[in-house]
Structures are given as C-alpha cells and as structure tokens.
Design a protein around this motif. Structure first.
Motif, short mmCIF file in Angstrom:
data_model
loop_
_atom_site.label_atom_id
_atom_site.label_comp_id
_atom_site.label_asym_id
_atom_site.label_seq_id
_atom_site.Cartn_x
_atom_site.Cartn_y
_atom_site.Cartn_z
N UNK A 244 0.81 -1.22 0.00
CA UNK A 244 0.00 0.00 0.00
C UNK A 244 0.84 1.27 0.00
N UNK A 245 1.99 1.23 0.67
CA UNK A 245 2.75 2.48 0.84
C UNK A 245 3.91 2.62 -0.15
N UNK A 246 4.48 1.49 -0.61
CA UNK A 246 5.60 1.62 -1.56
C UNK A 246 5.54 0.52 -2.61
N UNK A 247 4.40 0.44 -3.32
CA UNK A 247 4.26 -0.61 -4.34
C UNK A 247 5.27 -0.39 -5.47
N UNK A 248 5.71 -1.49 -6.09
CA UNK A 248 6.77 -1.36 -7.09
C UNK A 248 6.39 -2.03 -8.41
N UNK A 249 5.10 -2.23 -8.63
CA UNK A 249 4.67 -2.81 -9.91
C UNK A 249 3.50 -2.00 -10.47
N UNK A 250 3.55 -1.64 -11.76
CA UNK A 250 2.47 -0.83 -12.33
C UNK A 250 1.08 -1.48 -12.20
N UNK A 251 1.01 -2.79 -12.18
CA UNK A 251 -0.30 -3.42 -12.02
C UNK A 251 -0.84 -3.17 -10.61
N UNK A 252 0.04 -3.23 -9.61
CA UNK A 252 -0.38 -2.93 -8.24
C UNK A 252 -0.81 -1.47 -8.15
N UNK A 253 -0.08 -0.57 -8.84
CA UNK A 253 -0.48 0.85 -8.84
C UNK A 253 -1.90 0.97 -9.39
N UNK A 254 -2.16 0.24 -10.48
CA UNK A 254 -3.49 0.30 -11.09
C UNK A 254 -4.57 -0.21 -10.14
N UNK A 255 -4.27 -1.33 -9.45
CA UNK A 255 -5.26 -1.87 -8.50
C UNK A 255 -5.55 -0.87 -7.39
N UNK A 256 -4.48 -0.23 -6.90
CA UNK A 256 -4.65 0.73 -5.80
C UNK A 256 -5.45 1.94 -6.24
#
Ligand code: SF4
Length: 338
Positions: A244-256
């Motif tokens: 949640x605080x330091x995601x490092x994958x663009x897919x995780x960014x998209x989900x967030x």
C-alpha cells in the motif's frame, strides 16, 4: 512465526476446445502459522485456481498440475491420495466460498450440516456434535443458535449463511482457512461484520488465513501480507505496508488507484485499469502486463522480467526495478489506510 504452507513453482493448465490455458505459471509463496495473507488480482489472474490446487479441487482432466509442490506442514499435498486429501480438507484446512449456498446442502438442516463434519472428522457422538455445532453457531454470531440449529439454509439471510459457512469451515479447528471472495456477494455492512468475525477468529484461534479477493479495500482490513497475481503469475509480494505504501509494480499501482475512496470529500474518481486481461492460451514471452502497462519499454515485450528484491520479503516482477531502467514511482493515497 513458523511456516505452515509453502507453494513452490506451481504450474496448472486446463485443456479446452480452444487449446491449453496456462492458468497458473510458476507461482510460489508461503503462509506462516496464524498469519493472514491476501491473494489479489482481477478475475482470470489465477488466484482461485491457485487455492483450488492447494485444496485438491482442480478437476483432472481437464485440469493438469504441470509442476510444483504444495507443502502443508512439510507434506506435499499434490503427492497424496484423494482419500488423504479429503481427510485434510475439513480437518486441517477449511474453506469458505463466495456463495455459501454452493457449500450448503439446501435440503439439510444447518445444524446437521455442521455436526456431520464433527462426527466424521473428530469422531464425536451425535450429542457431542450437536452441542459443539450450537457453540460454533453462537461463536460466529448467530443468535438463538439452539433454535437456528434446526432450520434450513433458505431460512437464513445471505450474511447469516456466510456465518454458517465459516462455522462449518472452523468446525474442526483448521490450521488454515481459505476464503475465496467471502464477502463479494454481501452488502457493505454485512461485509464489514464478516471481516471482523474472521479477524477475531484468526486472533483467538491462531488460524492462518488465505483470503482471495479482487478488492484491495478488503485486503487493507484483513491481511498482514499480500500476493498480487496477474496473468497466472505472482507479480508483486510484500507486507501490506509494502504493497500500500511503496508498491513497485504498475499493475499494483493500477489496482490501488481503482479502490473507491468513499471517505473522500473530493469524491476522488475510481480509475479502472484500461485494457483486457492477457491471453492465457499463448502467453507472451515478455511481461504479461505489457499490453496494458503505461510504462512498458521495449525490453518488456520480449523479455520476462525477473523477480527484483525491493526489501526483505518485498519482491516485484517488473523491469522498472532494474538499475538501468528510468526511475518511475507512484505516490498513492489509498482508501482505508492512514
Ligand atoms: Fe510494465 Fe514493463 Fe514493468 Fe511489465 S515489466 S509492468 S510492462 S514496466
């Protein structure tokens, strides 16, 4: 916390008329005793097939476990007989489904359905099983449990049926509870109650939980660690704070970014991830997220990214984490987290 479950290099495919679907590709993760982990991803990401493989619920054929190990207390569940697996299911591993009606028998009284497992797996007498079943119904928050014991599933609301599903899964004090989208079919208030219940049970009974969900809001409430899946692969894994605080994958960014922020006064817009999930019939040799990724580079299309270690227990499978890549990060403000 010592390790309870270790999934190693799991690969699962399905034969279909259209060809062979590579549903799960080289998936590895572990679960410690008493820990809650969440597996997140859109539908088709492979999360449900992964847990069905753990539970021995993949129909073979058309399914096929191509490779891998599922070590539960150091015993490989993929190498044991169906009968041994049946014993483990419902005694050491319990499962809660999205729609409790799929696991409940509509023609059998609720109490009897719970008592059955207790008689079979714990060798209790009928009377002892009834007493324990009423205790379990009370524990999961069903009022007048002794009367409700003699009612049928259709006499319960959706939320109450899910509580019964949890009571059945917990009947034999499992060490691991697998919950596949347990609150998706429920309204928000009931969803919060069911999540509270599962969290309490995890704490009081030290039950490890694998929660399958597409909803990162639910993850924030429940999990200590997160496994993000895309295209049948694990693309990022880390503590709930890492993700949640330091995601490092663009897919995780998209989900967030796609979590609605209901508390926000500015009514921040939900940003869907553009594009469709990848073709699992003939997966590309490069990054499966490349066709949808706003940061895709030439290298991404032709070459599968390796696992980059960001920190202890935080791994991301994305070329952006290579020291030669241009620096891209996201500052995210996510609903449900401080
Ligand atoms: Fe995007 Fe490339 Fe990272 Fe894949 S490897 S997520 S395409 S930047």
């Amino acid at each position: 916390m010592d390790q309870l479950l270790k999934v190693e290099d799991l690969q699962v495919s399905f034969k279909t008329y259209g060809g062979e679907v590579q549903a799960v590709r080289n998936v590895s993760f572990d679960v410690k005793r008493g820990e809650a982990i969440a597996i997140v991803g859109e539908s088709g990401s492979g999360k449900s097939v992964t847990v069905q493989s753990i539970m021995g619920l993949i129909p073979i054929p058309p399914g096929k476990i191509q490779n891998g190990k599922v070590l539960f207390e150091n015993q490989d569940l993929l190498a044991i007989s169906k009968k041994e697996m049946q014993k483990i299911r419902g005694s050491k591993i319990g499962m809660v489904f999205q729609d409790p009606m799929t696991s409940l028998n509509p023609t059998m009284k609720i109490g009897k359905q719970i008592a059955e497992g207790l008689i079979r797996h714990q060798k209790l007498s009928k009377q002892e099983a009834k007493k324990k079943a009423i205790e379990l119904l009370t524990m999961v928050g069903i009022p007048n449990a002794d009367k409700r014991y003699d009612q049928y599933p259709h006499e319960f609301s959706g939320g109450m049926r899910q509580r019964v599903g949890i009571a059945i899964a917990l009947a034999c004090n499992p060490q691991l509870l697998i919950a596949d989208e347990p609150t998706t079919a429920l309204d928000v208030t009931i969803q919060a109650q069911i999540l509270d219940l599962m969290r309490d049970l995890q704490r009081t009974m030290n039950t490890a939980i694998i929660l399958i969900t597409h909803d990162l809001g639910v993850v924030a409430e429940m999990a200590q660690r997160v496994v993000v899946m895309y295209g049948g692969m694990v693309v990022e894994t880390g503590s709930v704070y890492d993700i949640f605080d330091r995601p490092k994958h663009p897919y995780t960014w998209g989900l967030l970014e796609s979590i609605p922020n209901l508390d926000s006064e500015t009514k921040e817009r939900l940003v869907p991830i553009e594009g469709s999930p990848p073709d699992l019939f003939s997966p590309s040799k490069g990054c499966p997220f490349a066709p949808r990724c706003p940061y895709a580079m030439e290298v991404c299309v032709e070459n599968m990214p390796g696992e980059y270690k960001i920190a202890d227990n935080h791994i991301a499978r994305c070329w952006l984490n290579d020291e030669r890549a241009p620096k891209k990060t996201k500052q995210l403000v996510v609903a449900g987290r401080d």
